[in-house]
Write a protein that holds these residues in place. Sequence first.
Motif, PDB file in Angstrom:
ATOM      1  N   LYS A   1      14.686 -38.056  -0.729  1.00  0.00           N
ATOM      2  CA  LYS A   1      15.986 -37.889  -0.068  1.00  0.00           C
ATOM      3  C   LYS A   1      15.949 -38.410   1.369  1.00  0.00           C
ATOM      4  O   LYS A   1      16.907 -39.033   1.832  1.00  0.00           O
ATOM      5  CB  LYS A   1      16.430 -36.431  -0.096  1.00  0.00           C
ATOM      6  N   LYS A   2      14.855 -38.174   2.049  1.00  0.00           N
ATOM      7  CA  LYS A   2      14.712 -38.673   3.422  1.00  0.00           C
ATOM      8  C   LYS A   2      14.745 -40.202   3.424  1.00  0.00           C
ATOM      9  O   LYS A   2      15.420 -40.824   4.252  1.00  0.00           O
ATOM     10  CB  LYS A   2      13.405 -38.153   4.028  1.00  0.00           C
ATOM     11  N   PHE A   3      14.006 -40.812   2.492  1.00  0.00           N
ATOM     12  CA  PHE A   3      14.004 -42.269   2.366  1.00  0.00           C
ATOM     13  C   PHE A   3      15.406 -42.772   2.012  1.00  0.00           C
ATOM     14  O   PHE A   3      15.887 -43.749   2.599  1.00  0.00           O
ATOM     15  CB  PHE A   3      12.983 -42.704   1.303  1.00  0.00           C
ATOM     16  N   ALA A   4      16.062 -42.097   1.073  1.00  0.00           N
ATOM     17  CA  ALA A   4      17.407 -42.505   0.651  1.00  0.00           C
ATOM     18  C   ALA A   4      18.388 -42.453   1.825  1.00  0.00           C
ATOM     19  O   ALA A   4      19.216 -43.354   1.981  1.00  0.00           O
ATOM     20  CB  ALA A   4      17.890 -41.613  -0.491  1.00  0.00           C
ATOM     21  N   GLN A   5      18.285 -41.425   2.655  1.00  0.00           N
ATOM     22  CA  GLN A   5      19.177 -41.327   3.818  1.00  0.00           C
ATOM     23  C   GLN A   5      18.921 -42.477   4.784  1.00  0.00           C
ATOM     24  O   GLN A   5      19.857 -43.053   5.341  1.00  0.00           O
ATOM     25  CB  GLN A   5      19.011 -39.987   4.533  1.00  0.00           C
ATOM     26  N   GLN A   6      17.648 -42.833   4.946  1.00  0.00           N
ATOM     27  CA  GLN A   6      17.319 -43.976   5.799  1.00  0.00           C
ATOM     28  C   GLN A   6      17.911 -45.260   5.220  1.00  0.00           C
ATOM     29  O   GLN A   6      18.411 -46.115   5.956  1.00  0.00           O
ATOM     30  CB  GLN A   6      15.806 -44.108   5.967  1.00  0.00           C
ATOM     31  N   MET A   7      17.879 -45.393   3.881  1.00  0.00           N
ATOM     32  CA  MET A   7      18.443 -46.580   3.238  1.00  0.00           C
ATOM     33  C   MET A   7      19.943 -46.653   3.493  1.00  0.00           C
ATOM     34  O   MET A   7      20.476 -47.713   3.839  1.00  0.00           O
ATOM     35  CB  MET A   7      18.191 -46.577   1.716  1.00  0.00           C
ATOM     36  N   VAL A   8      20.628 -45.526   3.337  1.00  0.00           N
ATOM     37  CA  VAL A   8      22.078 -45.501   3.568  1.00  0.00           C
ATOM     38  C   VAL A   8      22.382 -45.869   5.019  1.00  0.00           C
ATOM     39  O   VAL A   8      23.222 -46.736   5.291  1.00  0.00           O
ATOM     40  CB  VAL A   8      22.673 -44.124   3.207  1.00  0.00           C
ATOM     41  N   ASP A   9      21.681 -45.247   5.948  1.00  0.00           N
ATOM     42  CA  ASP A   9      21.940 -45.485   7.371  1.00  0.00           C
ATOM     43  C   ASP A   9      21.617 -46.930   7.775  1.00  0.00           C
ATOM     44  O   ASP A   9      22.456 -47.619   8.363  1.00  0.00           O
ATOM     45  CB  ASP A   9      21.118 -44.525   8.243  1.00  0.00           C
ATOM     46  N   ASP A  10      20.406 -47.379   7.453  1.00  0.00           N
ATOM     47  CA  ASP A  10      19.967 -48.706   7.892  1.00  0.00           C
ATOM     48  C   ASP A  10      20.725 -49.829   7.194  1.00  0.00           C
ATOM     49  O   ASP A  10      21.073 -50.844   7.810  1.00  0.00           O
ATOM     50  CB  ASP A  10      18.463 -48.886   7.667  1.00  0.00           C
ATOM     51  N   HIS A  11      20.986 -49.671   5.897  1.00  0.00           N
ATOM     52  CA  HIS A  11      21.662 -50.745   5.164  1.00  0.00           C
ATOM     53  C   HIS A  11      23.162 -50.759   5.430  1.00  0.00           C
ATOM     54  O   HIS A  11      23.799 -51.812   5.271  1.00  0.00           O
ATOM     55  CB  HIS A  11      21.312 -50.703   3.682  1.00  0.00           C
ATOM     56  N   THR A  12      23.726 -49.646   5.860  1.00  0.00           N
ATOM     57  CA  THR A  12      25.122 -49.664   6.323  1.00  0.00           C
ATOM     58  C   THR A  12      25.199 -50.510   7.598  1.00  0.00           C
ATOM     59  O   THR A  12      26.102 -51.340   7.743  1.00  0.00           O
ATOM     60  CB  THR A  12      25.628 -48.227   6.577  1.00  0.00           C
ATOM     61  N   LYS A  13      24.238 -50.326   8.491  1.00  0.00           N
ATOM     62  CA  LYS A  13      24.178 -51.141   9.720  1.00  0.00           C
ATOM     63  C   LYS A  13      23.917 -52.610   9.371  1.00  0.00           C
ATOM     64  O   LYS A  13      24.517 -53.512   9.961  1.00  0.00           O
ATOM     65  CB  LYS A  13      23.082 -50.636  10.651  1.00  0.00           C
ATOM     66  N   GLY A  14      23.009 -52.841   8.434  1.00  0.00           N
ATOM     67  CA  GLY A  14      22.705 -54.215   8.019  1.00  0.00           C
ATOM     68  C   GLY A  14      23.913 -54.899   7.415  1.00  0.00           C
ATOM     69  O   GLY A  14      24.204 -56.062   7.721  1.00  0.00           O
ATOM     70  N   LEU A  15      24.646 -54.168   6.565  1.00  0.00           N
ATOM     71  CA  LEU A  15      25.851 -54.723   5.953  1.00  0.00           C
ATOM     72  C   LEU A  15      26.878 -55.057   7.028  1.00  0.00           C
ATOM     73  O   LEU A  15      27.521 -56.107   6.974  1.00  0.00           O
ATOM     74  CB  LEU A  15      26.432 -53.751   4.928  1.00  0.00           C
ATOM     75  N   GLN A  16      27.015 -54.196   8.017  1.00  0.00           N
ATOM     76  CA  GLN A  16      27.962 -54.462   9.103  1.00  0.00           C
ATOM     77  C   GLN A  16      27.576 -55.727   9.861  1.00  0.00           C
ATOM     78  O   GLN A  16      28.433 -56.539  10.207  1.00  0.00           O
ATOM     79  CB  GLN A  16      28.039 -53.265  10.061  1.00  0.00           C
ATOM     80  N   ALA A  17      26.292 -55.920  10.087  1.00  0.00           N
ATOM     81  CA  ALA A  17      25.833 -57.134  10.777  1.00  0.00           C
ATOM     82  C   ALA A  17      26.150 -58.382   9.956  1.00  0.00           C
ATOM     83  O   ALA A  17      26.591 -59.401  10.501  1.00  0.00           O
ATOM     84  CB  ALA A  17      24.332 -57.036  11.062  1.00  0.00           C
ATOM     85  N   VAL A  18      25.941 -58.294   8.645  1.00  0.00           N
ATOM     86  CA  VAL A  18      26.260 -59.427   7.759  1.00  0.00           C
ATOM     87  C   VAL A  18      27.771 -59.683   7.788  1.00  0.00           C
ATOM     88  O   VAL A  18      28.216 -60.833   7.892  1.00  0.00           O
ATOM     89  CB  VAL A  18      25.780 -59.153   6.314  1.00  0.00           C
ATOM     90  N   GLN A  19      28.556 -58.618   7.701  1.00  0.00           N
ATOM     91  CA  GLN A  19      30.012 -58.763   7.720  1.00  0.00           C
ATOM     92  C   GLN A  19      30.497 -59.362   9.039  1.00  0.00           C
ATOM     93  O   GLN A  19      31.433 -60.165   9.045  1.00  0.00           O
ATOM     94  CB  GLN A  19      30.684 -57.407   7.469  1.00  0.00           C
ATOM     95  N   ASP A  20      29.864 -58.989  10.143  1.00  0.00           N
ATOM     96  CA  ASP A  20      30.256 -59.532  11.443  1.00  0.00           C
ATOM     97  C   ASP A  20      30.031 -61.041  11.501  1.00  0.00           C
ATOM     98  O   ASP A  20      30.897 -61.791  11.975  1.00  0.00           O
ATOM     99  CB  ASP A  20      29.486 -58.844  12.575  1.00  0.00           C
ATOM    100  N   VAL A  21      28.887 -61.502  11.004  1.00  0.00           N
ATOM    101  CA  VAL A  21      28.615 -62.941  10.990  1.00  0.00           C
ATOM    102  C   VAL A  21      29.578 -63.642  10.028  1.00  0.00           C
ATOM    103  O   VAL A  21      30.146 -64.693  10.359  1.00  0.00           O
ATOM    104  CB  VAL A  21      27.143 -63.239  10.620  1.00  0.00           C
TER     105      VAL A  21
END
Length: 167
Positions: A58-78
Motif C-alpha cells: 500500500k505504501k508503494f502503491a500510494q507512492q505510485m499514485v502520487d509520483d505518476h500523477t505528477k509525471g502525467l502532469q509533466a507529460v500533459q504540460d509538454v
Amino acid sequence: MNLKICGAVLALAAANASYAQSLNKGDQQILNDLAQANMAEVATGQLALQKSQSADVKKFAQQMVDDHTKGLQAVQDVAKAKNVTLPSEPDAKHKKMADHLNSLSGAAFDKAYLENAGVKDHKEAHAKVVGAQKQATDPQVKALAAQLQPTIDQHLQTVQGLTSSKQ
C-alpha cells in the motif's frame, strides 16, 4: 470587417495546426507512451490501495499514485505546449492488466501487482525514457524523459526490493 477577423482567426488556426505538426511522429509517440505509462501506474496504484492487504504494498502503491500523477502532469504540460492530444484513458494492454489484477485478492494480488505494475512496467518505462533521451528530436521531449528517469529508476529499485522480500 468581419471577413478580416475571420481571416485572421483562420490564419491563427492554420499556424497552430502547422505548429502541432512541427513535433514529429516519433516525439508525439514518446509523449503518448509516457502518458500511457503514467496513467497505468496511477490506475493500478489506486487498485492496489483498495485491494492490497500489505502495508508495504500500500505504501508503494500510494507512492505510485502520487509520483505518476505528477509525471502525467509533466507529460500533459509538454503535450499542451506542443499542441499534441494525448489519450485520456489507459490503452487495451493496460486495461487488460488492471482487469487481471482486479480479479485477484490477497497475496496473489500483491504478487501480481508487484511483478506486473511494479517490476515489468518500470523496466519498460526505464527503457522508454532512456530511448526517448536518445531518439527524441525535440529538446522539451528529451528534457521530459530525463526529468522522469530518476523517479522511474527509484521506483524500480524499490519494487525489486519489495518483490524479493515477498518471496
